[in-house]
Design a protein around this motif. Structure first.
Motif, PDB file in Angstrom:
ATOM      1  N   HIS A 157      19.852  40.013  88.485  1.00  0.00           N
ATOM      2  CA  HIS A 157      20.171  38.725  89.089  1.00  0.00           C
ATOM      3  C   HIS A 157      21.601  38.678  89.604  1.00  0.00           C
ATOM      4  O   HIS A 157      21.999  37.760  90.303  1.00  0.00           O
ATOM      5  CB  HIS A 157      19.895  37.596  88.102  1.00  0.00           C
ATOM      6  CG  HIS A 157      18.448  37.486  87.740  1.00  0.00           C
ATOM      7  ND1 HIS A 157      17.490  37.102  88.642  1.00  0.00           N
ATOM      8  CD2 HIS A 157      17.786  37.779  86.598  1.00  0.00           C
ATOM      9  CE1 HIS A 157      16.303  37.144  88.057  1.00  0.00           C
ATOM     10  NE2 HIS A 157      16.459  37.563  86.829  1.00  0.00           N
ATOM     11  N   THR A 158      22.405  39.672  89.196  1.00  0.00           N
ATOM     12  CA  THR A 158      23.719  39.846  89.811  1.00  0.00           C
ATOM     13  C   THR A 158      23.803  41.300  90.256  1.00  0.00           C
ATOM     14  O   THR A 158      22.916  42.091  89.970  1.00  0.00           O
ATOM     15  CB  THR A 158      24.873  39.558  88.833  1.00  0.00           C
ATOM     16  OG1 THR A 158      24.764  40.459  87.740  1.00  0.00           O
ATOM     17  CG2 THR A 158      24.843  38.136  88.339  1.00  0.00           C
ATOM     18  N   GLY A 159      24.876  41.655  90.926  1.00  0.00           N
ATOM     19  CA  GLY A 159      25.047  43.042  91.337  1.00  0.00           C
ATOM     20  C   GLY A 159      24.339  43.332  92.650  1.00  0.00           C
ATOM     21  O   GLY A 159      23.715  42.452  93.254  1.00  0.00           O
ATOM     22  N   ALA A 160      24.417  44.594  93.060  1.00  0.00           N
ATOM     23  CA  ALA A 160      23.994  44.957  94.406  1.00  0.00           C
ATOM     24  C   ALA A 160      22.502  44.753  94.663  1.00  0.00           C
ATOM     25  O   ALA A 160      22.074  44.644  95.797  1.00  0.00           O
ATOM     26  CB  ALA A 160      24.372  46.403  94.685  1.00  0.00           C
ATOM     27  N   ALA A 195      20.666  42.209  93.520  1.00  0.00           N
ATOM     28  CA  ALA A 195      20.298  40.851  93.118  1.00  0.00           C
ATOM     29  C   ALA A 195      19.182  40.260  93.973  1.00  0.00           C
ATOM     30  O   ALA A 195      18.454  39.380  93.517  1.00  0.00           O
ATOM     31  CB  ALA A 195      21.523  39.957  93.144  1.00  0.00           C
ATOM     32  N   ALA A 196      19.015  40.755  95.206  1.00  0.00           N
ATOM     33  CA  ALA A 196      17.969  40.225  96.065  1.00  0.00           C
ATOM     34  C   ALA A 196      16.592  40.420  95.432  1.00  0.00           C
ATOM     35  O   ALA A 196      15.714  39.559  95.531  1.00  0.00           O
ATOM     36  CB  ALA A 196      18.024  40.891  97.426  1.00  0.00           C
ATOM     37  N   ASP A 214      19.401  38.807  83.046  1.00  0.00           N
ATOM     38  CA  ASP A 214      20.069  39.598  84.067  1.00  0.00           C
ATOM     39  C   ASP A 214      20.465  40.964  83.524  1.00  0.00           C
ATOM     40  O   ASP A 214      21.192  41.055  82.544  1.00  0.00           O
ATOM     41  CB  ASP A 214      21.317  38.840  84.531  1.00  0.00           C
ATOM     42  CG  ASP A 214      22.157  39.666  85.482  1.00  0.00           C
ATOM     43  OD1 ASP A 214      21.595  40.519  86.178  1.00  0.00           O
ATOM     44  OD2 ASP A 214      23.386  39.445  85.521  1.00  0.00           O
ATOM     45  N   GLU A 225      21.866  47.820  85.335  1.00  0.00           N
ATOM     46  CA  GLU A 225      22.676  48.734  84.522  1.00  0.00           C
ATOM     47  C   GLU A 225      21.934  48.973  83.214  1.00  0.00           C
ATOM     48  O   GLU A 225      21.591  48.012  82.533  1.00  0.00           O
ATOM     49  CB  GLU A 225      24.023  48.090  84.186  1.00  0.00           C
ATOM     50  CG  GLU A 225      25.090  48.291  85.203  1.00  0.00           C
ATOM     51  CD  GLU A 225      26.366  47.600  84.757  1.00  0.00           C
ATOM     52  OE1 GLU A 225      26.638  47.569  83.546  1.00  0.00           O
ATOM     53  OE2 GLU A 225      27.071  47.082  85.622  1.00  0.00           O
ATOM     54  N   GLN A 240      28.911  36.562  96.266  1.00  0.00           N
ATOM     55  CA  GLN A 240      27.482  36.658  95.939  1.00  0.00           C
ATOM     56  C   GLN A 240      26.895  35.292  95.624  1.00  0.00           C
ATOM     57  O   GLN A 240      25.820  34.934  96.098  1.00  0.00           O
ATOM     58  CB  GLN A 240      27.265  37.599  94.758  1.00  0.00           C
ATOM     59  CG  GLN A 240      25.784  37.915  94.576  1.00  0.00           C
ATOM     60  CD  GLN A 240      25.385  38.055  93.148  1.00  0.00           C
ATOM     61  OE1 GLN A 240      26.126  38.602  92.337  1.00  0.00           O
ATOM     62  NE2 GLN A 240      24.222  37.550  92.798  1.00  0.00           N
ATOM     63  N   ALA A 298      22.798  37.388  97.559  1.00  0.00           N
ATOM     64  CA  ALA A 298      22.993  38.813  97.339  1.00  0.00           C
ATOM     65  C   ALA A 298      22.477  39.645  98.491  1.00  0.00           C
ATOM     66  O   ALA A 298      22.668  40.840  98.540  1.00  0.00           O
ATOM     67  CB  ALA A 298      22.279  39.218  96.062  1.00  0.00           C
ATOM     68  N   PHE A 318      27.879  42.068  99.653  1.00  0.00           N
ATOM     69  CA  PHE A 318      29.072  41.717  98.881  1.00  0.00           C
ATOM     70  C   PHE A 318      29.632  42.880  98.084  1.00  0.00           C
ATOM     71  O   PHE A 318      30.700  42.780  97.517  1.00  0.00           O
ATOM     72  CB  PHE A 318      28.755  40.549  97.945  1.00  0.00           C
ATOM     73  CG  PHE A 318      27.779  40.911  96.877  1.00  0.00           C
ATOM     74  CD1 PHE A 318      28.231  41.337  95.644  1.00  0.00           C
ATOM     75  CD2 PHE A 318      26.418  40.874  97.096  1.00  0.00           C
ATOM     76  CE1 PHE A 318      27.351  41.702  94.655  1.00  0.00           C
ATOM     77  CE2 PHE A 318      25.521  41.239  96.117  1.00  0.00           C
ATOM     78  CZ  PHE A 318      25.998  41.653  94.895  1.00  0.00           C
TER      79      PHE A 318
END
Lengths: 428, 376, 305
Positions: B39-42, B44-45, B78, B82, C121, C126, C229
């Protein structure tokens, strides 16, 4: 900027805050106010206005506070920690209750895992792993003053020694610890050698390069390391007892079957926790002793003035190399525990540059060179992002803000280094 | 738009007030299901696709009376793709949130370590998107998937290259990640099986934008087909640079590029025309899913990529919970493997390992308007 | 080896290298003046990519389609706003740490980098963003089948990079502002005693660095079309490597380092192996630093007693 010298202070504060608010509006507008949508855009004017308003209020409150005497005192207090420079020397009284506190902390640490749920247990293990990593990097950066941005390489080597070792040569958890330590130290020595001539930030980028090279090789060398598919380490065991539901290695018996208790997935993590806790305690003890020994003092002396040390006949090569190897060794041990904590699965994505940066942040935030500080910072920086999970998407944003804020608040770290206090025997 | 605004303001106010505990109060008998992904990071889409799909499914199931009277409550988790965070978040779902099943994760490299945690806690995990064979090849009873496997996908792509395109010079590019390289290797294996040796096999670095050197190399190798294992961000840049350098090689990839963002990433529909990818049978050809898709679209979210997969996964979990009347992960998995589930993607059945029995991968082709449809 | 392939790889390397060089300038200037690695610089570049796209979207909304006009307006707007970012970041996160231990601003920079990435973001989402192709067209050299090419945007990229580098060098070498910068770089205390407002000079350096990153952001966005981002990180690390390779603190060094890095990546990737191109780039860096510990054009460090 547009305030006159004879304005009343309130008005000056207001004008100043408006200016700051306006700048904030300009900064926030494009990114949060105009949202890209394909090649077009949508406008969300409320968000930047609100953000700028928050900045305005914050600035205004600060300005007003600066006008009152108690506010000034508060600001002074906040600023005070910045001016102080140089090294503190511990006073003899500092040591008096230390042993009692340490004993209480030690026992608390031992009892703790039995009261934690598995989630907090994994977070605690991770925090302790970062304590180990922080301690390792602390030697290199904090004590020897060599800026290392590729520390994650040794962490990776430790994890992979365990994983590949158990894949190819049936290496177990216990034998992996010393082996990973030795292997990482060896690598530290090899990497340390060519960079000894370099100074400061040249050293930083070269170590960064080494860190990346190690990660890339782990990722690209498909046939040996498994590449991005990762490698699988053996289950940790204690005298042939495993902590899984059913034994994964031949000849091993699950812990709960041996003792006739019901299976609990916590047992394995309690076991890992206890081992990593004891190892971390041992390392803390080792490193705090090391600092008062000739080796540790040589590191610090070299950090303060390399030329003076060399003219006094100290061998800077062995001193720097020993720091590098000692740090690498600790990082390697941390890697073994990481592999165990991950259920044995290691993959190069866990060892990116960001990890190195995080470990460095632990060392700097803890107060370069200070063992207790590093422990505190490691706990804060690993537990904080987990605590922030309730903020969902804002988690990392808040973590970043807090990181900047902590640095501004304590530029010398939570617990700046103190030089040990020495007396002649029988005195003081 | 106002609602969207409120969604943004509410967490901010919570933030400012410094409330650390979750604000919502839930029904006592809610059944919690975790939705784990980046849900975060590269990436997230993709996490967003999961969440939107699962959210819509949960709402529809709850509106229809829930699971034997209990409402579904979703828990967002999330992992940022990682592995370290995947394990932490898996434990959090198990211990703190006490979920009974998990929809997730996205990246195979996160799914694998997290599934060990779910296995020990005996919780059902169904991933809508992790296609790496290792996910189900480790004898974990409770780990299943809603998507196909890389080897199935690679076979389809390999056969297509040989039979349909009759190409002999194939360049295979991957993104050096668990998913991308796994997929590329599967296709490579299929091609090599049929005696076609690739002219190029290389990995690019995720997050980079400049692949010109690689493109020149592909051109120099005279490749007729470029097979890419990876995600749409890199695929887009790669396609654009290929076309800009005048290469006419057919570009084929897997389910990782299935997003209209491929068009934006490539810089316009003129670049993606003729690009092909493998993906499960188009859910929009099934009447049920068309309706669901329209409903999601009406809420302002385009249900692309894995959205409906996450929807279907949530449905399958709900069906198992309803009929098996237990929360035991192994038993739920057994029930699903024995009975299958009716989902928005049609009837799904699983084999002993937890893989979908009938792989329905087919080839899709992109047109000049930047839309993809099944190739006849 | 065919000539056109080599030619193409050299063009690829030159374009990539100029970008590295432009961003490296920001690192090198900040390092030169306050001796800190500004980890947030890559993210400042990322911000400029977003501003570029937003600017182009707004201009296109008003029906402006002339490529030259679009590019010039976008450049100006982006430079202004991104400079403001550079300035504010310095004021908030680095200035209070002026007299702190050397590594404190480094950590604060890492924090700023996280904040910028996640701010973008959270607000922009994102997903990958993109700009339409504005200036299509290529120069081709060679025969119909065996050719190498350079796109108009690539030409623009190289020309603008070198021009802005030249302008910056002029500012630093010839103007009063530049002299003040160099004075602060050599001895901040002495410069302050001589009446130079060091804080203002440091702010100016951050603004100049950010402006260069803004130019890079506009050009890169036009060239590759897409960004998200997280693009700042990899580019930032590479640019920093370029700065060190060329000799950190030296302006021409930054550009040289950038070009060498771009070329070596492109050639190694084109003729040897893409998987190991970063390994090669970093190994090259290590080798250079072993033989020239202060980089290619860096001044040798004088060890003071």
């Amino acid at each position: 900027m547009f305030s006159k010298p004879n304005d009343p202070p309130m008005l000056t504060a207001f004008k100043d805050s408006s200016l700051v608010g306006m700048i904030a509006l300009l900064i926030f507008s494009p990114i949060s106010g105009i949202i890209l949508n394909g090649y077009g855009f949508n406008t969300h004017p409320q968000t930047p206005i609100m953000l700028a308003f928050i900045v305005f209020i914050g600035r205004f409150a600060y300005q007003l506070a600066a006008l009152t005497p108690w506010g000034q005192r508060l600001i002074q207090k906040f600023m005070l920690s910045k001016g102080k420079r140089g090294v503190y020397v511990a006073s003899p009284g500092d040591q008096r209750y230390l042993w009692i506190i340490l004993a209480i902390l030690f026992i608390a640490g031992l009892v703790l895992p039995f009261y934690l749920s598995k989630y907090y247990l994994t977070v605690a293990i991770l925090a302790l792993i970062y304590v180990l990593l922080g301690l390792g990097l602390n030697i290199v950066v904090g004590l020897a003053g060599l800026l290392d941005l590729g520390f994650v390489a040794f962490y990776a080597v430790g994890a992979y020694t365990f994983a590949l070792g158990s894949q190819y040569w049936g290496l177990g958890f216990w034998s992996a610890i010393p082996l990973a330590a030795a292997f990482a130290a060896l690598l530290g020595g090899i990497l340390g050698f060519p960079v000894l001539r370099m100074h400061g930030d040249y050293l930083a980028i070269v170590t960064l390069g080494f860190g990346e090279i190690i990660r890339l090789v782990l990722n690209n060398w498909m046939s040996f390391t498994g590449g991005p598919n990762g490698a699988k380490a053996a289950e940790p065991s204690l005298f042939g007892l495993e902590f899984t539901r059913t034994a994964k290695t031949d000849g091993h018996i699950p812990f709960h079957e041996f003792f006739g208790t019901t299976y609990s997935p916590n047992t394995k993590f309690i076991f890992i926790y206890l081992v990593v806790f004891l190892v971390a305690c041992l390392m803390i003890f080792f490193f705090s002793r090391l600092r008062t020994m000739p080796m540790g003092r040589a590191w610090e002396a070299l950090r303060e003035d390399e030329i003076a040390c060399r003219s006094l006949g100290m061998n800077h090569v062995t001193i720097k190399l020993s720091a590098f190897m000692m740090g690498a060794m600790t990082g390697g041990i941390g890697g073994v525990f990481f592999a165990a904590q991950q259920g044995g699965f290691v993959n190069p994505t866990s060892f990116t540059f960001f990890e190195s940066a995080l470990i460095l942040a632990i060392v700097v935030l803890g107060g370069m060179g200070s063992v207790v500080g590093v422990v505190v910072a490691a706990l804060v920086l690993t537990i904080l992002p987990e605590m922030l999970r309730d903020f969902a998407d804002y988690r990392v944003l808040i973590f970043g803000i807090l990181m900047v804020f902590m640095m501004l608040w304590k530029p010398r770290g939570f617990l700046p280094i103190r030089r040990p206090y020495f007396t002649k025997e029988g005195q003081a | 738009m106002i609602v969207g605004k409120l969604k943004k303001i509410v967490p901010l106010t919570i933030l400012v007030a410094g409330l650390l505990s979750g604000a919502a109060v839930f029904a006592a008998d809610a059944i919690k299901i975790g939705v784990a992904g980046p849900h975060t990071g590269a990436n997230a889409a993709f996490g967003e696709q999961f969440w939107k799909g699962a959210e819509a499914a949960a709402k529809d199931i709850n509106d229809a009376g829930g699971i034997n009277g209990s409402m579904i409550e979703l828990v967002k988790a999330d992992d940022a793709c990682e592995p370290k965070q995947a394990v932490a978040v898996a434990n959090r779902l198990v211990d703190n949130d006490k979920v009974v099943a998990v929809v997730g994760h996205f990246c195979s490299s996160s799914t694998i370590p997290a599934s060990e945690i779910y296995a020990e806690a005996n919780i059902l995990e169904i991933t809508p998107a992790s296609t790496n064979p290792k996910v189900t090849d480790r004898d974990l009873k409770n780990v299943m998937r809603m998507c196909g496997r890389d080897d199935q996908q690679g076979t389809v792509a390999g056969d297509y290259i040989i039979d349909k395109l009759k190409a002999t010079k194939v360049a295979i590019i991957h993104d050096k990640d668990t998913y991308g390289q796994g997929l590329a290797d599967a296709t490579k294996a299929r091609l090599n099986e049929k005696d076609i040796k690739e002219v190029l096999y290389e990995g690019l670095t995720r997050g980079e934008k400049d692949f010109n050197a690689l493109v020149t190399k592909i051109k120099a190798a005279d490749a007729e087909v470029v097979y890419f294992g990876g995600l749409h961000t890199e695929a887009g840049a790669l396609i654009r640079q290929l076309r800009e350098q005048g290469s006419k090689a057919v570009f084929i990839s897997g389910d990782g590029i299935v997003s209209e963002q491929l068009v934006t990433a490539a810089g316009g529909p003129q670049f993606v025309e003729g690009v092909r990818h493998t993906f499960g049978r188009d859910p929009l050809t099934i009447p049920d899913s068309k309706e669901v898709a329209e409903k999601i679209q009406a809420n302002g979210y385009k249900p692309e990529g894995y959205t409906l997969y996450a929807y279907a996964t949530t449905q399958a979990i709900a069906e198992a919970l309803k009929n098996a009347k237990t929360t035991d992960g192994d038993k739920l998995a057994d029930w699903l493997k024995a009975n299958g589930a009716n989902t928005v993607l049609g009837k799904k059945e699983w084999d002993e390992k937890g893989d979908i029995k009938v792989s329905d991968y087919t080839m899709y082709v992109w047109d000049k308007d930047g839309k993809y449809k099944m190739e006849e | 080896m065919e000539f056109h392939i080599l030619g193409q790889q050299l063009v690829n390397g030159l374009a990539l290298g100029s970008i590295y060089g432009l961003i490296a300038v920001g690192y090198t200037m900040v390092y030169g003046i306050i001796g800190m690695i500004n980890f947030a610089h890559g993210d400042v570049y990322m911000i400029s990519a977003y501003i570029t796209a937003i600017c182009i979207a707004i201009l296109s909304f008003f029906g402006i389609s002339s490529a030259a006009f679009l590019i010039i307006i976008t450049l100006i707007v982006t430079i202004v706003i991104v400079s403001l970012y550079g300035w504010s970041i310095e004021r908030i996160a680095y200035k209070p740490l002026r007299n702190s231990p050397r590594l404190a601003p480094l950590i604060s920079a890492i924090g700023v980098s996280l904040v910028l990435q996640n701010y973008v973001q959270v607000s922009q989402g994102a997903k990958t963003q993109a700009v339409p192709t504005i200036l299509p067209g290529v120069f081709r050299f060679g025969t119909e089948t065996d050719f190498f090419q350079i796109t108009y945007i690539q030409v623009l990229l190289v020309v603008v990079s070198f021009a802005s580098m030249a302008l910056l060098t002029y500012i630093i070498q010839k103007t009063s502002l530049g002299r003040q910068c160099r004075a602060v770089q050599q001895d901040p205390k002495m410069a302050a005693i001589l009446g130079i407002n060091t804080d203002r000079i440091i702010s100016t350096v951050f603004i100049l660095g950010a402006a260069m990153a803004a130019i890079a952001g506009v050009l890169v966005t036009l060239n590759y079309g897409s960004f998200d981002f997280s693009v700042g990180f990899i580019t930032g690390v590479k640019a920093f490597t370029a700065a060190v390779l060329g000799g950190i603190g030296s302006l021409p060094g930054a550009m040289l380092g950038g070009i060498i890095l771009g070329m070596s990546e492109s050639l190694f990737s084109g003729f040897v192996n893409t998987d190991y191109k970063d390994v090669f780039a970093f190994s090259l860096l290590v080798l250079v630093l072993i033989f020239r510990p202060s980089g290619l054009l860096g001044k040798p460090l004088v060890e003071k007693v």
